[in-house]
Design an enzyme around this catalytic site. Structure first.
Site, PDB file in Angstrom:
ATOM      1  N   LYS A 163     -27.577  82.129  10.523  1.00 22.89           N
ATOM      2  CA  LYS A 163     -27.300  83.719  12.241  1.00 22.89           C
ATOM      3  C   LYS A 163     -25.862  83.774  10.960  1.00 22.89           C
ATOM      4  O   LYS A 163     -24.761  82.819  10.384  1.00 22.89           O
ATOM      5  CB  LYS A 163     -26.340  82.814  13.633  1.00 22.89           C
ATOM      6  CG  LYS A 163     -27.845  82.281  14.256  1.00 22.89           C
ATOM      7  CD  LYS A 163     -28.879  83.920  14.162  1.00 22.89           C
ATOM      8  CE  LYS A 163     -28.146  84.435  15.075  1.00 22.89           C
ATOM      9  NZ  LYS A 163     -27.845  84.500  16.211  1.00 22.89           N
ATOM     10  N   SER A 208     -39.056  80.003  21.285  1.00 23.86           N
ATOM     11  CA  SER A 208     -38.106  80.718  19.658  1.00 23.86           C
ATOM     12  C   SER A 208     -37.377  80.274  18.320  1.00 23.86           C
ATOM     13  O   SER A 208     -38.306  79.072  19.205  1.00 23.86           O
ATOM     14  CB  SER A 208     -36.384  80.898  21.378  1.00 23.86           C
ATOM     15  OG  SER A 208     -36.195  79.794  21.402  1.00 23.86           O
ATOM     16  N   TYR A 256     -48.834 114.787   2.950  1.00 27.82           N
ATOM     17  CA  TYR A 256     -49.822 113.924   4.506  1.00 27.82           C
ATOM     18  C   TYR A 256     -49.840 115.082   5.676  1.00 27.82           C
ATOM     19  O   TYR A 256     -50.630 114.702   6.052  1.00 27.82           O
ATOM     20  CB  TYR A 256     -48.916 113.123   4.776  1.00 27.82           C
ATOM     21  CG  TYR A 256     -49.531 112.608   5.946  1.00 27.82           C
ATOM     22  CD1 TYR A 256     -49.658 110.908   5.216  1.00 27.82           C
ATOM     23  CD2 TYR A 256     -48.685 111.900   7.526  1.00 27.82           C
ATOM     24  CE1 TYR A 256     -50.293 110.294   6.244  1.00 27.82           C
ATOM     25  CE2 TYR A 256     -49.161 111.712   8.287  1.00 27.82           C
ATOM     26  CZ  TYR A 256     -49.981 110.429   8.045  1.00 27.82           C
ATOM     27  OH  TYR A 256     -50.337 109.774   8.573  1.00 27.82           O
ATOM     28  N   ASP A 257     -48.864 115.811   6.041  1.00 29.23           N
ATOM     29  CA  ASP A 257     -49.254 116.625   6.699  1.00 29.23           C
ATOM     30  C   ASP A 257     -50.361 117.513   7.668  1.00 29.23           C
ATOM     31  O   ASP A 257     -50.129 118.120   7.806  1.00 29.23           O
ATOM     32  CB  ASP A 257     -47.488 117.128   7.244  1.00 29.23           C
ATOM     33  CG  ASP A 257     -46.382 116.734   7.559  1.00 29.23           C
ATOM     34  OD1 ASP A 257     -46.666 115.757   7.474  1.00 29.23           O
ATOM     35  OD2 ASP A 257     -45.282 117.269   7.112  1.00 29.23           O
ATOM     36  N   LYS A 311     -33.038  87.846  10.123  1.00 32.00           N
ATOM     37  CA  LYS A 311     -33.689  87.972  11.262  1.00 32.00           C
ATOM     38  C   LYS A 311     -33.882  89.227  11.729  1.00 32.00           C
ATOM     39  O   LYS A 311     -32.177  90.050  11.671  1.00 32.00           O
ATOM     40  CB  LYS A 311     -33.131  86.473  11.573  1.00 32.00           C
ATOM     41  CG  LYS A 311     -33.268  86.438  12.940  1.00 32.00           C
ATOM     42  CD  LYS A 311     -32.233  85.715  14.117  1.00 32.00           C
ATOM     43  CE  LYS A 311     -32.532  84.812  15.405  1.00 32.00           C
ATOM     44  NZ  LYS A 311     -32.445  86.340  16.053  1.00 32.00           N
ATOM     45  N   ARG A 327     -43.173  89.450  24.261  1.00 26.95           N
ATOM     46  CA  ARG A 327     -42.608  87.790  24.019  1.00 26.95           C
ATOM     47  C   ARG A 327     -42.004  87.893  25.790  1.00 26.95           C
ATOM     48  O   ARG A 327     -42.681  86.449  26.454  1.00 26.95           O
ATOM     49  CB  ARG A 327     -41.006  87.347  23.509  1.00 26.95           C
ATOM     50  CG  ARG A 327     -41.722  86.284  23.277  1.00 26.95           C
ATOM     51  CD  ARG A 327     -39.818  85.823  22.658  1.00 26.95           C
ATOM     52  NE  ARG A 327     -39.637  83.930  23.079  1.00 26.95           N
ATOM     53  CZ  ARG A 327     -39.027  83.586  23.463  1.00 26.95           C
ATOM     54  NH1 ARG A 327     -38.480  84.647  24.678  1.00 26.95           N
ATOM     55  NH2 ARG A 327     -38.621  82.392  23.582  1.00 26.95           N
ATOM     56  N   VAL A 385     -45.380 116.619   2.811  1.00 27.80           N
ATOM     57  CA  VAL A 385     -46.151 118.092   3.117  1.00 27.80           C
ATOM     58  C   VAL A 385     -47.968 118.145   3.291  1.00 27.80           C
ATOM     59  O   VAL A 385     -48.807 118.172   3.708  1.00 27.80           O
ATOM     60  CB  VAL A 385     -45.602 119.416   2.364  1.00 27.80           C
ATOM     61  CG1 VAL A 385     -45.800 118.826   0.742  1.00 27.80           C
ATOM     62  CG2 VAL A 385     -46.034 120.393   3.247  1.00 27.80           C
TER      63      VAL A 385
END
Length: 668
Positions: free
Chosen positions: A314, A81, A35-36, A113, A134, A33
């Site tokens: 993976k 990649s 920050y807002d 990943k 990319r 609040v």
């Protein structure tokens, strides 16, 4: 320096510092609040004096004019990649190839990943200049305006020890919380859902209108430095060290990055991340392993499209094909009728899956799925199995359409679908056994009829033992019947029956709230009671008349009209009146008596002289809205004994605070 220019500069620096603590350190230093409030002030000043707005102002993230198309950008150096390994044996083979070339004196920089979209971001003299996807590795799309809207990406680097030109490479992701919220909004509008957070992130980044991107709550984590100019600029001699340099410049880097000094440590890291995968707030599909020493990286070099010094380890597949053998329809506690696919069991994402939600009729139509189809199943977010597509060329000749039921499979009430909603619901309400337990728990709850001692476990036992079928049955219970419940002696049973008797005398607002009509909360129930004043007037109202009530829109009006049109629900209401549930007549209140009309009040702490619910009702009778939390829109906070964070927040916001004595004076 002009006063506005100075304040704009200070606010810009202050807000950017808070963004750094929030997104990079993961350690917020001020409440949202506050920050807002600061951001609102900055917007006001920049509106007054736009010539003083800074390029790195957080207000620059709202999005600009829509583009006709994306331009192509050639990368400063190719974005390659990664090769993959899928098990420990393959990883050991990768490790052996590395040690054969550079020896065993090495470590790995390990990181999750991220399953998002790779981007390149260029800073010149510390200022955000451009961003690109990319693409094919050589050229990508210019998404500068969209990336500018991502709050975690600094528009200006911190400090002064960065190169004149620095390229940051990283992954744009959509956190699970943002993804779920995005799909909920789409589902409510009957729009197409995103299959997974990666698709959502990619789709959000490729919006020609950057305002749409700004609304999508995307995140970003850097995983490497790209081009640095001049090349002679002194950088850390390890990959981990360079990530720490990025972090020191205000660029977000995953907190999960770790250096591992052996194969055993790498496997421990892999297993740990895989185990914690479902608790992370972003999608991952493995871990990335990079030789940590930059000298070794240079020595190992590259193959055609990937570095030799890195690989993606993976996780087991999250998508598999299987057969849809049938569909069951389940009824939830709010009456939502959900189609659940029965699948030929398949191992996916580390577990065996035999069921998956199909959400609603729109989703069935979107997928074009039939019983007998071969489908692709995905463990969305590692938790909820989801059908993402059919394999059309495998459809058998005898595949059957999935027919949504017109009657509730539990109570045989009509299944209805309100215009504008994707979810079909059983109209049985309290009559439906699937909804009954939750409905009666709600009916007896503190904010409804407030039956002292009628907890969830008591309600469940009463229904399981068939002592109660509808709310009216609560008022027919005897102490001797109650002793059939576990841990319920005659003394406790007598006390509970007495509490049930006391609850007969309530208010019209509490009664309406207790009925559990969709979207009718305490405030709406109070507004309905104040507007209609009698049950007969409410029952005779149309959807058009409901809309005239404060805080009642078209959707809530439709819910009210549907609820009151069902004979089962009217029968429940009539039975409650017949057993003696009643409330005082509501008198006409003159406009001048609504002294708090339009005001928002909040109660906190312990009230020693007033019952909290009575105080709330009296405030509402004077026209006030009683909220559960303090905000900049709060007009007054009533602070009882031991008031806590709400009082602190009110003081920070400058909200008026009074004690219980002052409240009594206002109400008297």
């Amino acid at each position: 320096m002009h006063a506005n220019e100075l304040e704009i500069l200070e606010l810009t620096q202050q807000l950017n510092l808070h963004n750094y603590h929030y997104y990079v350190d993961d350690n917020p230093t001020i409440p949202d609040v506050e920050y807002d409030r600061l951001l609102k002030r900055l917007i006001e000043l920049e509106t007054q004096s736009p010539e003083f707005a800074k390029a790195d102002s957080p207000t620059q993230r709202v999005g600009g004019e829509a583009l006709a198309k994306f331009e192509q950008i050639t990368h400063l150096k190719p974005m390659l990649s990664l090769d993959n390994v899928f098990d420990e044996t393959e990883f050991n083979g990768f490790h052996s190839r590395i040690t054969d070339k550079v020896g065993t004196a090495l470590s790995y920089c390990c990181e999750p990943k991220l399953d998002g979209l790779a981007v390149s971001i260029v800073y010149r003299d510390g200022v955000f200049e451009r961003a690109a996807t990319r693409g094919d590795g050589q050229t990508g799309e210019n998404i500068t305006e969209n990336v500018r809207t991502i709050k975690s990406i600094p528009l200006k680097l911190r400090g002064d020890n960065f190169p004149p030109l620095v390229e940051v490479r990283g992954e744009v992701i959509m956190p699970h919380k943002a993804f779920n919220a995005l799909n909920e909004r789409a589902r409510a509008k009957g729009e197409k859902l995103f299959v997974n957070p990666r698709n959502a992130a990619a789709g959000s980044l490729r919006q020609l209108d950057s305002k749409i991107t700004a609304s999508r709550a995307l995140g970003f984590y850097a995983y490497a430095l790209g081009v640095v100019e001049p090349e002679s600029w002194e950088l850390a001699d390890s990959h981990y060290g360079q990530l720490e340099q990025l972090r020191s410049w205000g660029v977000p880097v995953s907190q999960e990055v770790k250096v591992c000094d052996s194969v055993t440590e790498v496997m421990d890291y892999y297993n740990d991340i895989q185990q914690r995968r479902s608790s992370l707030d972003f999608e991952i599909d493995g871990v990335v392993l990079k030789v940590n020493q930059i000298a070794h990286q240079l020595s190992l070099g590259f193959v055609a499209k990937a570095p030799r010094w890195a690989t993606a380890f993976k996780f087991p597949a999250q998508e598999e094909m299987t057969l849809l053998e049938g569909v069951d329809f389940q009824v939830g506690r709010t009456g939502a009728v959900t189609p659940v696919a029965r699948l030929k069991p398949v191992f996916v994402g580390g577990v065996t899956v035999s069921n998956a939600t199909l959400h609603n009729a729109d989703e069935i139509a979107r997928l074009g799925v039939k019983v007998g189809d071969t489908i692709i199943i995905r463990r969305a977010g590692d938790v909820i199995p989801q059908i993402v597509a059919i394999v059309a060329d495998k459809r058998p000749d005898d595949a059957q359409d999935i027919v949504f039921p017109e009657r509730c499979p539990v109570c045989d009430s009509e299944v209805e679908r309100i215009e504008g909603e994707a979810v079909a619901r059983c109209s049985g309400g309290l009559f439906c056994e699937a909804q009954r337990k939750e409905a009666i728990k709600h009916f007896a709850s503190r904010k409804a009829l407030d039956i002292d001692g009628m907890g969830d476990k008591v309600v469940e036992q009463l229904i399981d033992k068939e002592l109660v079928e509808s709310p009216a049955d609560l008022f027919k219970l005897t102490a001797s019947a109650m002793t059939m419940l576990e841990r319920m002696g005659m003394k406790s049973a007598t006390k509970l029956v007495a509490a049930i008797e006391v609850a007969k005398e309530t208010t019209f607002a509490r009664f309406l709230y207790a009925l559990g009509i969709r979207e009718v909360g305490e405030a709406t129930a109070a507004n309905l009671a104040a507007y209609f004043k009698t049950l007969d007037a409410l029952k005779g109202a149309s959807a058009e008349e409901f809309i005239k009530v404060d805080d009642v829109g078209a959707i809530v009006a439709a819910h009210l009209a549907h609820f009151l049109a069902q004979p089962h629900n009217l029968e429940v209401i009539d039975k409650l009146i017949a057993v003696g549930v009643s409330w005082p007549a509501i008198e006409e209140v003159a406009e001048e008596d609504l002294s708090l009309k339009g005001q928002t009040w909040v109660l906190t702490g312990t009230l020693t002289q007033l019952n909290r619910n009575d105080a709330k009702a009296q405030l509402q009778a004077l026209g006030a809205k009683v909220a559960g939390s303090v905000s900049k829109n709060t007009d007054c906070l009533v602070a009882g004994a031991a008031a806590g964070s709400k009082l602190t927040k009110a003081q920070e916001l400058g909200v008026k605070v009074i004690d219980e004595e002052a409240l009594i004076a206002i109400l008297s």
